[in-house]
Design an enzyme around this catalytic site. Structure first.
Site, PDB file in Angstrom:
ATOM      1  CD  GLU A 190      -3.089  -0.291   0.030  1.00 33.42           C
ATOM      2  OE1 GLU A 190      -3.134   0.093  -1.163  1.00 33.42           O
ATOM      3  OE2 GLU A 190      -3.675  -1.282   0.448  1.00 33.42           O
ATOM      4  CG  HIS A 191      -0.168   4.893   0.469  1.00 26.24           C
ATOM      5  ND1 HIS A 191      -0.590   6.027  -0.180  1.00 26.24           N
ATOM      6  CD2 HIS A 191      -1.212   4.484   1.229  1.00 26.24           C
ATOM      7  CE1 HIS A 191      -1.834   6.311   0.187  1.00 26.24           C
ATOM      8  NE2 HIS A 191      -2.236   5.380   1.034  1.00 26.24           N
ATOM      9  CG  ASP A 205       0.556   2.919  -6.622  1.00 25.74           C
ATOM     10  OD1 ASP A 205       0.792   3.738  -5.697  1.00 25.74           O
ATOM     11  OD2 ASP A 205      -0.555   2.861  -7.201  1.00 25.74           O
ATOM     12  CG  ASP A 221      -6.296   2.068  -7.674  1.00 27.92           C
ATOM     13  OD1 ASP A 221      -5.637   1.209  -7.076  1.00 27.92           O
ATOM     14  OD2 ASP A 221      -6.684   3.130  -7.142  1.00 27.92           O
ATOM     15  CE1 TYR A 260      -2.765   7.781  -3.124  1.00 26.98           C
ATOM     16  CE2 TYR A 260      -1.876   9.452  -4.591  1.00 26.98           C
ATOM     17  CZ  TYR A 260      -2.083   8.120  -4.269  1.00 26.98           C
ATOM     18  OH  TYR A 260      -1.574   7.139  -5.089  1.00 26.98           O
TER      19      TYR A 260
HETATM   20  C1  GLA Z   1      -5.114   4.823  -4.247  1.00 31.66           C
HETATM   21  C2  GLA Z   1      -4.332   5.152  -5.503  1.00 31.66           C
HETATM   22  C3  GLA Z   1      -3.348   4.019  -5.851  1.00 31.66           C
HETATM   23  C4  GLA Z   1      -2.479   3.672  -4.640  1.00 31.66           C
HETATM   24  C5  GLA Z   1      -3.346   3.450  -3.408  1.00 31.66           C
HETATM   25  C6  GLA Z   1      -2.529   3.230  -2.160  1.00 31.66           C
HETATM   26  O1  GLA Z   1      -5.951   3.725  -4.464  1.00 31.66           O
HETATM   27  O2  GLA Z   1      -5.205   5.308  -6.605  1.00 31.66           O
HETATM   28  O3  GLA Z   1      -2.551   4.389  -6.940  1.00 31.66           O
HETATM   29  O4  GLA Z   1      -1.502   4.639  -4.420  1.00 31.66           O
HETATM   30  O5  GLA Z   1      -4.217   4.546  -3.176  1.00 31.66           O
HETATM   31  O6  GLA Z   1      -1.802   2.051  -2.261  1.00 31.66           O
END
Ligand code: GLA
Length: 394
Positions: free
Chosen positions: A41-42, A44, A182, A238
């Site tokens: 998570e976080h 990418d 995503d 974010y």
């Molecule tokens: C959101 C973003 C993704 C990713 C997640 C955290 O879903 O769209 O690109 O950064 O948060 O993993």
């Protein structure tokens, strides 16, 4: 357990809604799934690894050319009003721009990056991916729009290019500087599998998750629990996290946190400052956890995978600071419920869902415990991986 509307039912609903709205039958259609991220998570946007699975919740889009110079899009989703928009077909001189209603920006953004030369059309969009639930409702709308446009125009894109185009749409028309996870998984999901994605090289590895011949014992399941606290990612949090990560990489003298390690972080702790240091610790450890988790699955070390999921949650909660009381509460409940190997918040955070690795036979009992102990109303699903976006024959 939540009973999810089947894809054929959703498509039928969308076709009927189109016919009612525009007075004729649609000719082309597309579907694109949401996703749950198992771990990573976080990572990418730090060129790291992620391990998502496409899930059987979909956005569906149907439509046809309308012989005019107008594009008309309608939706039944619970979005800001109006639920129908109309605008002129774009051109180089007169490109699309973002505006109100916000939901239409996802569609416009994809259109903008897809082509400046498109004839007028009508379309209807339906989705059963919960909005703001951390299961990638926006990426599924972008990817379904792009897949619909491929069907409408006959122009087809390579899957990676399609995911990148949809990501660009989100950056430029929804002001959300998301990573690639995503859109990538919505395009490339595989049935009964999760995908290990190297967000630097964009190489993927398919890890099968179901059935006797699979990498995970078929007696386990991924339980997804929606806290029903809506997240709002386009806010400032974010981009701030992303900014902290880029700052950490810069101060460490590396291209991205993918190239950093714990020792380097500790050595520069004072220079980084406590907040940026903590963000760095999360990302570096999470990238490592993601590859370890995939190895654990391949070796059927389910306890180990569960442990890594719990560690991921603690790191997201305490170091990255993207959890919220409800997500923590749900994870705490699973920690004392028999039959759970591990769990964590999934997606961007500040609301949305947790994902838990559970003994399949105990899933109903676990769901009962969650409903009994959670202070708000949870929605629970057990998902298998599904294939990514595709056109649908109407
Ligand atoms: C959101 C973003 C993704 C990713 C997640 C955290 O879903 O769209 O690109 O950064 O948060 O993993």
């Amino acid at each position: 357990m939540e009973v999810v509307e089947s894809l054929p039912d959703l498509v039928l609903k969308c076709k009927n809604a189109f016919a009612k709205e525009f007075g004729c039958d649609p000719i082309v259609g597309a579907k694109a799934p949401g996703r749950v991220n198992i771990i990573g998570e976080h990572t990418d946007y730090n060129d790291g690894y992620v391990f998502p699975m496409a899930i059987p919740l979909y956005s569906v889009m149907v439509g046809r050319y309308n012989g005019t110079s107008k594009i008309r899009i309608a939706t039944s989703a619970e979005v800001d009003n109006p639920k129908r928009v109309e605008f002129d077909t774009p051109s180089k001189e007169n490109p699309l721009t973002q505006g109100e209603p916000k939901w239409a920006n996802y569609v416009k953004g994809v259109l903008h990056h897809f082509s400046h030369d498109i004839s007028g059309f009508d379309a209807f969009i339906i989705s059963n991916v919960p909005l703001g639930g951390g299961l990638s409702s926006s990426a599924s709308v972008e990817v379904v729009t792009c897949t619909f446009l491929e069907a409408l125009t006959g122009k087809s894109l390579l899957l990676a290019d399609k995911a990148l185009l949809c990501q660009k749409a989100e950056h430029t028309f929804a002001n959300m500087p998301c990573g690639i996870m995503d859109q990538f998984i919505s395009c490339m999901g595989k049935a009964n599998s999760a995908l290990l994605i190297d967000c630097r090289s964009l190489e993927t590895k398919t890890v099968t998750l179901e059935g006797g011949k699979s990498d995970v014992d078929d007696s386990v399941a991924f339980l997804v629990v929606n806290s029903n606290v809506k997240h709002q990612l386009s806010g400032s949090e974010y981009p701030q996290r992303r900014g902290d990560c880029f700052k950490a990489a810069e101060l460490l003298g590396v291209k991205s946190l993918r190239d950093a390690n714990m020792t380097a972080l500790r050595d520069k702790r004072d220079e980084l400052g406590e907040r940026v240091y903590k963000r760095g610790l999360h990302v570096v450890s999470e990238i490592e956890r993601c590859t370890k988790a995939v190895k654990a699955i391949e070796e059927r070390q389910l306890e180990e995978l569960g442990r890594l999921m719990y560690q991921s949650h603690v790191s997201l909660r305490d170091l990255y600071e993207v959890s919220c009381p409800e997500l923590d509460e749900l994870v705490d409940i699973t920690m004392i419920t028999p039959g759970v190997y591990g769990s964590r918040m999934t997606g961007g955070g500040f609301g949305g869902c947790i994902v838990a690795l559970v003994k399949a036979s105990q899933a109903p009992k676990i769901v009962e415990e969650i409903h009994k102990n959670y202070s708000k109303k949870a929605t629970c699903y057990v998902f298998n991986g599904v294939d990514g976006a595709s056109q649908i024959q109407l």
